[in-house]
Design a protein around this motif. Sequence first.
Motif, PDB file in Angstrom:
ATOM      1  N   TYR A  51       0.819  -1.224   0.000  1.00 33.39           N
ATOM      2  CA  TYR A  51       0.000   0.000   0.000  1.00 33.39           C
ATOM      3  C   TYR A  51       0.857   1.280   0.000  1.00 33.39           C
ATOM      4  O   TYR A  51       0.386   2.328   0.432  1.00 33.39           O
ATOM      5  CB  TYR A  51      -0.942   0.003   1.203  1.00 33.39           C
ATOM      6  N   HIS A  54      -0.307   4.823  -0.629  1.00 30.31           N
ATOM      7  CA  HIS A  54      -1.173   5.481   0.362  1.00 30.31           C
ATOM      8  C   HIS A  54      -0.409   5.921   1.611  1.00 30.31           C
ATOM      9  O   HIS A  54      -1.030   6.305   2.604  1.00 30.31           O
ATOM     10  CB  HIS A  54      -2.305   4.542   0.783  1.00 30.31           C
ATOM     11  N   LEU A  63      -4.783   1.077   8.146  1.00 28.77           N
ATOM     12  CA  LEU A  63      -4.886   0.122   7.034  1.00 28.77           C
ATOM     13  C   LEU A  63      -3.839  -0.992   7.191  1.00 28.77           C
ATOM     14  O   LEU A  63      -4.159  -2.175   7.051  1.00 28.77           O
ATOM     15  CB  LEU A  63      -4.696   0.869   5.708  1.00 28.77           C
ATOM     16  N   ARG A  87     -13.549  -5.040 -10.670  1.00 24.41           N
ATOM     17  CA  ARG A  87     -13.937  -3.839  -9.914  1.00 24.41           C
ATOM     18  C   ARG A  87     -15.462  -3.707  -9.871  1.00 24.41           C
ATOM     19  O   ARG A  87     -16.020  -3.264  -8.876  1.00 24.41           O
ATOM     20  CB  ARG A  87     -13.316  -2.575 -10.543  1.00 24.41           C
ATOM     21  N   THR A  93     -15.467   1.535  -2.711  1.00 26.63           N
ATOM     22  CA  THR A  93     -14.567   1.370  -1.563  1.00 26.63           C
ATOM     23  C   THR A  93     -15.326   1.334  -0.242  1.00 26.63           C
ATOM     24  O   THR A  93     -15.044   0.520   0.638  1.00 26.63           O
ATOM     25  CB  THR A  93     -13.539   2.536  -1.544  1.00 26.63           C
ATOM     26  N   ARG A 104     -18.529  -5.979  -1.748  1.00 26.00           N
ATOM     27  CA  ARG A 104     -18.418  -5.104  -0.570  1.00 26.00           C
ATOM     28  C   ARG A 104     -19.784  -4.819   0.043  1.00 26.00           C
ATOM     29  O   ARG A 104     -19.905  -4.718   1.264  1.00 26.00           O
ATOM     30  CB  ARG A 104     -17.661  -3.831  -0.943  1.00 26.00           C
ATOM     31  N   ILE A 111     -15.679   1.190   5.539  1.00 23.07           N
ATOM     32  CA  ILE A 111     -14.671   1.558   4.523  1.00 23.07           C
ATOM     33  C   ILE A 111     -13.287   1.037   4.906  1.00 23.07           C
ATOM     34  O   ILE A 111     -12.486   0.702   4.033  1.00 23.07           O
ATOM     35  CB  ILE A 111     -14.647   3.089   4.292  1.00 23.07           C
ATOM     36  N   ASP A 112     -13.013   0.926   6.204  1.00 28.50           N
ATOM     37  CA  ASP A 112     -11.672   0.467   6.576  1.00 28.50           C
ATOM     38  C   ASP A 112     -11.578  -1.052   6.744  1.00 28.50           C
ATOM     39  O   ASP A 112     -10.478  -1.598   6.816  1.00 28.50           O
ATOM     40  CB  ASP A 112     -11.120   1.222   7.795  1.00 28.50           C
ATOM     41  N   ASN A 114     -13.168  -3.557   4.457  1.00 30.18           N
ATOM     42  CA  ASN A 114     -14.092  -3.649   3.321  1.00 30.18           C
ATOM     43  C   ASN A 114     -13.946  -4.927   2.482  1.00 30.18           C
ATOM     44  O   ASN A 114     -14.212  -4.938   1.288  1.00 30.18           O
ATOM     45  CB  ASN A 114     -13.998  -2.385   2.451  1.00 30.18           C
TER      46      ASN A 114
HETATM   47  N1  UDP Z   1      -9.230   3.088   3.069  1.00 31.55           N
HETATM   48  C1  UDP Z   1      -9.566   3.402   4.360  1.00 31.55           C
HETATM   49  N2  UDP Z   1     -10.123   4.627   4.618  1.00 31.55           N
HETATM   50  C2  UDP Z   1     -10.378   5.526   3.621  1.00 31.55           C
HETATM   51  C3  UDP Z   1     -10.034   5.197   2.302  1.00 31.55           C
HETATM   52  C4  UDP Z   1      -9.461   3.958   2.057  1.00 31.55           C
HETATM   53  O1  UDP Z   1      -9.368   2.602   5.284  1.00 31.55           O
HETATM   54  O2  UDP Z   1     -10.884   6.623   3.913  1.00 31.55           O
HETATM   55  C5  UDP Z   1      -8.636   1.767   2.803  1.00 31.55           C
HETATM   56  C6  UDP Z   1      -9.663   0.779   2.279  1.00 31.55           C
HETATM   57  O3  UDP Z   1      -9.395  -0.486   2.861  1.00 31.55           O
HETATM   58  C7  UDP Z   1      -9.384   0.760   0.793  1.00 31.55           C
HETATM   59  C8  UDP Z   1      -7.857   0.952   0.778  1.00 31.55           C
HETATM   60  O4  UDP Z   1      -7.613   1.869   1.828  1.00 31.55           O
HETATM   61  O5  UDP Z   1      -9.806  -0.454   0.212  1.00 31.55           O
HETATM   62  C9  UDP Z   1      -7.297   1.486  -0.511  1.00 31.55           C
HETATM   63  O6  UDP Z   1      -7.993   2.667  -0.864  1.00 31.55           O
HETATM   64  P1  UDP Z   1      -8.412   2.979  -2.370  1.00 31.55           P
HETATM   65  O7  UDP Z   1      -8.848   4.394  -2.409  1.00 31.55           O
HETATM   66  O8  UDP Z   1      -7.302   2.550  -3.277  1.00 31.55           O
HETATM   67  O9  UDP Z   1      -9.716   2.067  -2.576  1.00 31.55           O
HETATM   68  P2  UDP Z   1      -9.971   0.697  -3.348  1.00 31.55           P
HETATM   69  O10 UDP Z   1      -9.166   0.734  -4.632  1.00 31.55           O
HETATM   70  O11 UDP Z   1      -9.546  -0.418  -2.419  1.00 31.55           O
HETATM   71  O12 UDP Z   1     -11.462   0.671  -3.603  1.00 31.55           O
END
Ligand code: UDP
Length: 143
Positions: A51, A54, A63, A87, A93, A104, A111-112, A114
């Motif tokens: 990750y 991020h 995360l 996707r 997300t 999901r 969101i955290d 997921n």
């Molecule tokens: N995430 C989180 N809080 C947020 C945004 C993202 O915990 O506010 C986590 C969540 O597990 C997410 C991952 O970070 O799946 C990666 O974020 P991304 O924006 O890449 O989303 P994804 O591609 O997984 O939908």
Amino acid sequence: MAIERTFSIIKPDAVAKNNIGAIYNRFETAGLKIIASKMVHLSKEQAEGFYAEHSERPFFGALVAFMTSGPIMVQALEGENAVLAHRDILGATDPADAASGTIRADFAESIDENAAHGSDSVASAEREVAYFFSTEELCPRTR
Ligand code: UDP
């Protein structure tokens, strides 16, 4: 349509709830073929590396803590337009925003936590598949 590969993680929350098979069923129903699969328990360094994009985000520490909290399943998937197809069945997300019938929406709580990950582009998919699998571990199934 192009045959692509994408990368999937069934995250610790969904593994803990015994939803591996149910989520694999979603892949297969959508025409995505599993070409490599294994269970791993990520180290802090592995989760931070995966990750890395991020690392400056406020949720990064949480995360990494979540992704190292228990075993995960990692998969390489193959199929027509696999990145977008995956996707689509994954959903947004935040499960609160995810369309009904998506992974999901059906298996995630927040969101955290997921339930699952899916690559967001062909380039990300290549990097992410290679992060977990050697070329020898991939078993192409689509001619
Ligand atoms: N995430 C989180 N809080 C947020 C945004 C993202 O915990 O506010 C986590 C969540 O597990 C997410 C991952 O970070 O799946 C990666 O974020 P991304 O924006 O890449 O989303 P994804 O591609 O997984 O939908």
